[in-house]
Scaffold this active site. Structure first.
Site: not given
Ligand code: BGC
Length: 760
Positions: A285
């Site tokens: 993530d």
């Molecule tokens: C979130 C994810 C997301 C990623 C990319 C993160 O902060 O937890 O769900 O896919 O950002 O935007």
């Protein structure tokens, strides 16, 4: 005339179902091996680097020097960049100006639609309709891939039992069985049957794992649970998505057993790859590697090495891999094989997406101009949204209302477009959604008058409103006093026959980093509602919500409540469809609504405890209960009303006992006893009465959505096999234990008929 139809329900998937078959593709393997032989160490590490397109859209990092990094072979993927023109430009650098011409993969948070927005995932799950959910994902993939993308950061399958957690809006609620079905449907919808087609996206299952169990519902917080709970209650949807062939998995921010998921070798290698047979790509993530410094796992070099060794392939925006892995290799902290394995998996994903054949296959301006936000897609979004609404209360058939007379539409969400798609709508155009006011006016035409007043701001606290209306989703805070807004609303209400109050949360009051400790309707809106009710006119609450909310007062006083979540592009039209009865609501809750925050976590599939409170009682000394509130939820899992009514017969079992290899049929006859056609989701739950470990009081094991005309009956038949009785015992063996079982069938998790059988 009554008509009987027999419906069959399939068995559930188990965590130990045959692991994904290894995909043996000798042509691909030979191609990648030969490419990797030509790659330098730097080029391999470059493939592990995932950057944003230069804007901070979903977090606070702005990736710097992206074009230069692509040129230097330091970029494997880019996300949050779109349009064929921009993507073509970035891809061109990769395939014409780098030594080995390796294409870049392009991702995006396509969560519940791309330009045509569908309801937020929690709303979508309330349809209990797998075909519709698959269809929504298919349309999202068609649109996003037409705009140059090939990778979606969805489905989010985190089981969530805590409505304080803002991200409960992004998932499918609290149930592992339903969550697993939805996970499969979404993966199928995104990926279709061939990832290399130019209208499919590679799915990314997230957040692996247990992110929904964050303590106190505070985002990014610690999780801790037993393996037995993990295996039985939290892991099944991830496994279902992997079994459905999801091409990638995203790690979660939280820790598991004291180790951040992004560094957990047990999770990413032993469980995911070895036990489940996952062959795809693991991406972190957003800055999850860097965040391990604050978790207290070491400096950037150390945490990057930990992530690689655990089984991470791609580093999202943190550039820890890019800046430290070479040093770690030289110092013997990681191995060449670990870097090679990660690089191979990134290249395999690109190969499967067809990018080596044609790096521009998703860059077709003509498709972008014709396939996105089409009339047909919007029509489907309108129909799907109407299926997601849950009718929570409807005293004296307040709903549906007539398209005549004067309708007062009042509330901070009544005349707003940007909030209609809800959270995680990064690609939506906020000027386009249909507001409730537009939807209602369009529906009534000249037959009725719709008068409008804002009535109140979102909340009395302007700073909270600022935090809750981010990313261009303003509610246009009104500078007039609360009293002036209220007076205007009363003047408008006075002219009307019926009042529709569009209240609740703003879109960004749920979603990432949007946890709340008070999950009620903000005070200033409650005051508005009280004032409107005091007029004595019928008041319908159209509730916007990204989570289960506490609505005890509303349930006691308001005449009708329709939870519309955040419906997407066609919000106003689909709300009008249901308010005027052109569509009969059929959504059922997928997460329990508590009476108050103190009851959280509250979920239907809980354990019995050694001191359960007898059903129907409020309090008994020395029983598991509270002094000040009953154990009952406000609305249980599976609950939702209709404009018609349904009756259930008793359950008929084909046998009172089941032997391994055999099946039992459990059937009920459901009759539409009202005067309108309607849909009903018939739910089957099981209880294992005695186990080697304690077992939940009920577990959903099947459901079927049927449609009945007035007076019509259908017999719904569920087939129960030993597979449905299995669970993970304390040795984490997936077993069914002989003994007594109860089967429940009904219209929600509490309103059920029951019967007994034995597993021999
Ligand atoms: C979130 C994810 C997301 C990623 C990319 C993160 O902060 O937890 O769900 O896919 O950002 O935007």
């Amino acid at each position: 005339m009554y008509r009987k139809i027999i419906l069959l329900v399939c068995v559930m998937i188990s965590l130990q179902a045959p692991a994904q078959q290894p995909v043996i593709d000798t042509k691909r393997d030979a191609f990648i091996s030969s490419l990797m032989q030509k790659m330098t160490l730097d080029e391999k590490i470059g493939q592990l680097n995932l950057l944003t397109g230069g804007e901070a859209t979903t977090g606070s990092v702005v990736s710097a020097g992206v074009e230069a990094k692509i040129k230097n072979g330091q970029v494997g993927g880019i996300f949050s960049m779109s349009t064929p023109a921009r993507i073509r430009k970035a891809q061109e650098i990769a395939v014409t100006q780098t030594r080995l011409k390796i294409p870049v993969i392009f991702g995006m948070d396509v969560i519940h639609g791309y330009k045509t927005m569908f309801p937020i995932p929690l709303g979508l799950s309330c349809t209990w309709d797998m075909q519709l959910i698959e269809r929504a994902a298919r349309i999202a993939a068609t649109e996003a891939s037409a705009d140059g993308l090939n990778w979606a950061y969805s489905p989010m399958v985190d089981i969530a039992r805590d409505p304080r957690w803002g991200r409960i809006s992004e998932g499918s609620g609290e149930d592992p069985y339903l969550g697993s079905q939805i996970a499969k449907a979404m993966v199928k919808g995104y990926q279709g049957d061939d990832l290399s087609k130019n209208n499919t996206l590679m799915a990314c299952v997230k957040h692996f794992a247990l992110y929904g169990a964050a303590e106190a519902g505070r985002d990014y917080n610690t999780t801790d649970m037993s393996r037995v709970r993990m295996y039985n209650e939290y892991l099944p949807p991830y496994k279902a998505a992997v079994d459905a062939g999801a091409g990638s998995v995203m790690t979660s921010f939280n820790e598991i057993d004291g180790i951040p998921a992004t560094a957990s070798k047990w999770l990413l290698t032993d469980l995911l790859r070895k036990q489940w047979g996952f062959k795809g790509l693991v991406v972190t993530d957003y800055t999850a590697i860097n965040e391990m410094i604050d978790h207290g796992m070491g400096n950037l070099q150390q945490v990057s090495a930990l992530a690689l060794k655990a089984g991470v392939d791609m580093d999202m925006v943190g550039e820890g891999f890019l800046t430290t892995l070479k040093r770690s290799l030289q110092q013997g902290k990681v191995t060449q094989k670990q870097i090679d394995d990660a690089c191979r998996r990134v290249l395999e994903a690109k190969y499967m997406l067809g990018l080596f054949d044609d790096p521009y296959r998703y860059c077709n301006e003509e498709r972008a101009a014709t396939a996105i936000y089409t009339k047909a897609n919007r029509q489907e979004a309108r129909a799907i949204a109407a299926e997601s609404f849950v009718l929570l209360k409807n005293d004296n058939n307040t709903l549906p209302i007539k398209k005549s007379g004067t309708i007062a539409l009042i509330g901070p969400l009544a005349n707003n477009k940007s909030n209609m798609p809800g959270t995680w709508s990064v690609s939506a155009d906020f000027s386009k959604p249909v507001s409730v006011l537009e939807g209602l006016r369009e529906a009534v035409g000249n037959n009725a008058k719709v008068v409008y007043a804002k009535g109140s701001n979102l909340t009395e606290d302007s700073l909270l409103e600022q935090r809750a209306t981010m990313f261009g989703k303003s509610l246009g805070r009104d500078s007039r006093s609360d009293e002036a807004l209220l007076q205007e609303a009363l003047d408008i209400a006075a002219q009307s026959d019926v009042i529709v109050a569009a209240l609740g949360e703003a879109a960004e009051m749920s979603g990432e980093s949007a946890s709340r400790t008070d999950i009620g309707i903000p005070d200033v809106q409650r005051k508005l509602l009280e004032t409107l009710l005091a007029t004595g006119k019928p008041v319908i609450l159209v509730l916007f919500a990204g989570r289960p909310m506490t609505l005890v007062w509303e349930q006691q006083h308001v005449h009708a409540i329709l939870d519309v979540w955040f419906p997407g592009s066609e919000a106003g039209s689909s709300i009008a469809d249901v308010l005027f009865g052109d569509v009969n609501p059929s959504g059922k809750l997928t997460a329990t609504f508590p009476q108050n925050v103190g009851q959280i976590p509250i979920y239907y599939n809980h354990k019995n405890t050694g001191r359960p409170l007898p059903e129907g009682q409020w309090f008994q000394k020395f029983r598991s209960n509270y002094l000040d509130v009953s154990n009952d939820p406000l609305y249980p899992f599976g609950y939702g009303l209709s404009y018609t009514s349904f009756s259930y017969s008793d359950i008929t079992l084909s046998s009172a006992s089941l032997r391994p290899g055999q099946k039992i049929n459990a059937s009920v006859t459901v009759t539409n006893t009202g005067t309108r056609a309607g849909k009903e989701t018939v739910q089957l739950y099981l209880r294992d009465m005695v186990g080697s470990i304690t077992r939940p009081v009920k577990e959903l094991k099947g459901f079927r959505k049927i449609e009945l005309k007035p007076g019509e009956s259908k017999t719904v038949l569920f087939t129960i096999s030993v597979e449905d009785l299995k669970f993970y015992n304390s040795d984490l063996k997936y077993v069914a234990e002989p003994g007594d079982f109860k089967v429940f069938i009904g219209s929600n998790s509490r309103d059920v008929r029951e019967a007994d059988f034995k597993l021999l």
